[in-house]
Design a protein around this motif. Structure first.
Motif, PDB file in Angstrom:
ATOM      1  N   GLN A 250     -36.667 -31.266  67.559  1.00  0.00           N
ATOM      2  CA  GLN A 250     -36.279 -32.484  66.834  1.00  0.00           C
ATOM      3  C   GLN A 250     -34.768 -32.700  66.920  1.00  0.00           C
ATOM      4  O   GLN A 250     -34.125 -33.181  65.996  1.00  0.00           O
ATOM      5  CB  GLN A 250     -36.746 -32.448  65.380  1.00  0.00           C
ATOM      6  CG  GLN A 250     -38.248 -32.467  65.227  1.00  0.00           C
ATOM      7  CD  GLN A 250     -38.704 -32.780  63.813  1.00  0.00           C
ATOM      8  OE1 GLN A 250     -37.902 -32.971  62.901  1.00  0.00           O
ATOM      9  NE2 GLN A 250     -40.019 -32.852  63.629  1.00  0.00           N
TER      10      GLN A 250
ATOM     11  N   VAL B  84     -36.378 -39.555  64.166  1.00  0.00           N
ATOM     12  CA  VAL B  84     -37.064 -38.732  63.168  1.00  0.00           C
ATOM     13  C   VAL B  84     -37.103 -39.476  61.843  1.00  0.00           C
ATOM     14  O   VAL B  84     -36.074 -39.949  61.351  1.00  0.00           O
ATOM     15  CB  VAL B  84     -36.355 -37.380  62.998  1.00  0.00           C
ATOM     16  CG1 VAL B  84     -37.120 -36.501  62.001  1.00  0.00           C
ATOM     17  CG2 VAL B  84     -36.207 -36.666  64.333  1.00  0.00           C
TER      18      VAL B  84
ATOM     19  N   VAL C  62     -41.321 -37.067  64.306  1.00  0.00           N
ATOM     20  CA  VAL C  62     -40.770 -37.844  65.409  1.00  0.00           C
ATOM     21  C   VAL C  62     -41.672 -39.047  65.655  1.00  0.00           C
ATOM     22  O   VAL C  62     -42.828 -38.892  66.050  1.00  0.00           O
ATOM     23  CB  VAL C  62     -40.642 -36.997  66.689  1.00  0.00           C
ATOM     24  CG1 VAL C  62     -40.088 -37.857  67.832  1.00  0.00           C
ATOM     25  CG2 VAL C  62     -39.744 -35.795  66.451  1.00  0.00           C
TER      26      VAL C  62
END
Length: 413
Positions: free
Chosen positions: A109, A142, A147
């Motif tokens: 992420q 995000v 996501v």
């Protein structure tokens, strides 16, 4: 309108480019956020996002992918580049098992930088070669720990150094954009819901108008031909009404519909037609596909007319002008109910009249009612009591014994 961040010169390296500031990122996001308030569609918003991140980083190309929640992959949406490559991007998918580049972005992420995309094993190499990608930065969008989208940034065949500061601020911009995209999607869903609700309300109002009209026709003693004509006028589709033996009792058709075949002997011999008719219920009409072998070249909607548990007829609509919709289903079902009520009412009236005439004759013979009541009842049946009449009594004899009186008839002399 929030002012655009100043364009940064398109350089072959980032060395002479002033450092990217947080204020520039917020300013770029403000323009995207304002686009939502202006009822911008999603693709336009994403184009704006891609253009602003390219301007911030002084690069040539950005492609935007959004997650499909049901299957977990990311579909290409739009791209900002020198030419229009949206159609090609919309055919691409990121996040498949072989796409190690996207898998790393999803796992961390965080932004992931590939210095040489054509030799690195992580991205799909064929795509890197096709679009002549050198260095590429992948940035996740995000939202609440998930996501929801990806930004893929590259400068095509020109070198570009993505500094740690640029990567960090790109991530900040992407996360802000995730909020804007989520808000845009929610707004679009709400508008769609409101539009659908408005359409359903309008459809129900039209169906209620038709039901009121059919009820008025029934109360005014309208026949089945007038009911079929009312249905055709509202739906714009040919309508026919059949009895339980499939004999056509009434038919109406728009002037431009031409000749139409409904339920006839040829159609009834078709197994598909017979099967559909046997499966009919009073709850919902059935739509038959075109059956050229049965002479049915258009789709047909058939609604059962049922009184109590007895099938007493069918209402048939033929597709014309527009495809069948929810309103046609409501019209067919409610019209079949109105026809059933009319047939049931007529049957009850006929039965009541028959019993009332017999009861009047019996009371006249036996004098078992008041004179005023007898006069009123006789007047209803068109019987003038002041005139002479002939009384005929019918009786049965069984084994030499006279049976009880079964029928009495009073006629004018």
């Amino acid at each position: 309108m929030i002012a655009r961040a100043p364009e940064r010169p398109d350089l072959q390296s980032s060395e002479a480019v002033p450092p990217l500031s947080y204020q520039q990122v917020v300013s770029a996001f403000g323009e995207a956020a304002q686009a939502i308030n202006e009822k911008t569609d999603l693709d336009t918003l994403l184009h704006l996002v891609a253009e602003r991140i390219c301007s911030l980083l002084s690069i040539r190309r950005c492609s935007v992918y959004l997650k499909e929640p049901k299957i977990g992959v990311f579909r290409g949406q739009v791209a900002h580049s020198d030419g229009n490559i949206d159609p090609a991007i919309k055919r691409l998918t990121a996040g498949i098992e072989a796409d190690g580049f996207t898998q790393e972005i999803l796992r961390t992420q965080k932004p992931v930088l590939i210095a040489n995309a054509q030799s690195d094993p992580r991205p799909v190499r064929s795509a890197m070669l096709e679009y002549n990608v050198r260095a590429m930065l992948g940035v996740p969008m995000v939202l609440r720990g998930e996501v929801i989208g990806l930004l893929f940034l590259d400068n095509e065949d020109l070198p570009h150094t993505y500094t740690p500061e640029e990567q960090e601020l790109s991530q900040t911009f992407a996360n802000l954009v995730a909020i804007a995209i989520s808000q845009s999607q929610l707004t679009a869903e709400l508008r769609s819901t409101l539009s659908t609700a408005a359409q359903q309300n309008a459809m129900l109002r039209r169906a209620a108008v038709l039901e009121d009209r059919l009820t008025d026709l029934m109360l005014d003693g309208a026949n089945l031909c007038e009911i079929a004509a009312a249905v055709t006028e509202v739906t714009g589709k040919p309508c026919s009404i059949h009895d339980a033996e499939f004999r056509r009792l009434a038919h109406a058709s728009p002037p431009d519909a031409g000749s139409t075949r409904m339920l006839d002997p040829a159609g009834l011999r078709n197994p598909a037609v017979r099967k559909a008719l046997e499966a009919l219920t009073a709850r919902r009409p059935t739509v038959l596909p075109p059956l050229p072998a049965a002479g049915l070249h258009r789709r047909s909607m058939i609604a059962l007319v049922r009184v109590s548990d007895e099938k007493c007829g069918y209402l048939v609509l033929t597709e014309h002008g527009t495809r069948f919709g929810a309103q046609d289903v409501i019209v067919a079902r409610r019209t079949a109910t109105i026809i059933a009520l009319e047939l049931s009412g007529k049957q009850r009236v006929a039965d009541a009249d028959s019993h009332a005439a017999e009861a009047l004759a019996r009371d006249l013979l036996h004098g078992s009612d008041e004179d005023i009541s007898l006069a009123r009842r006789a007047d209803y049946h068109g019987l003038a009591l002041a005139e002479p009449h002939v009384v005929v009594l019918f009786s049965l004899r069984e084994q030499g014994t006279q049976a009880a009186l079964t029928t009495a008839s009073v006629t004018d002399a």
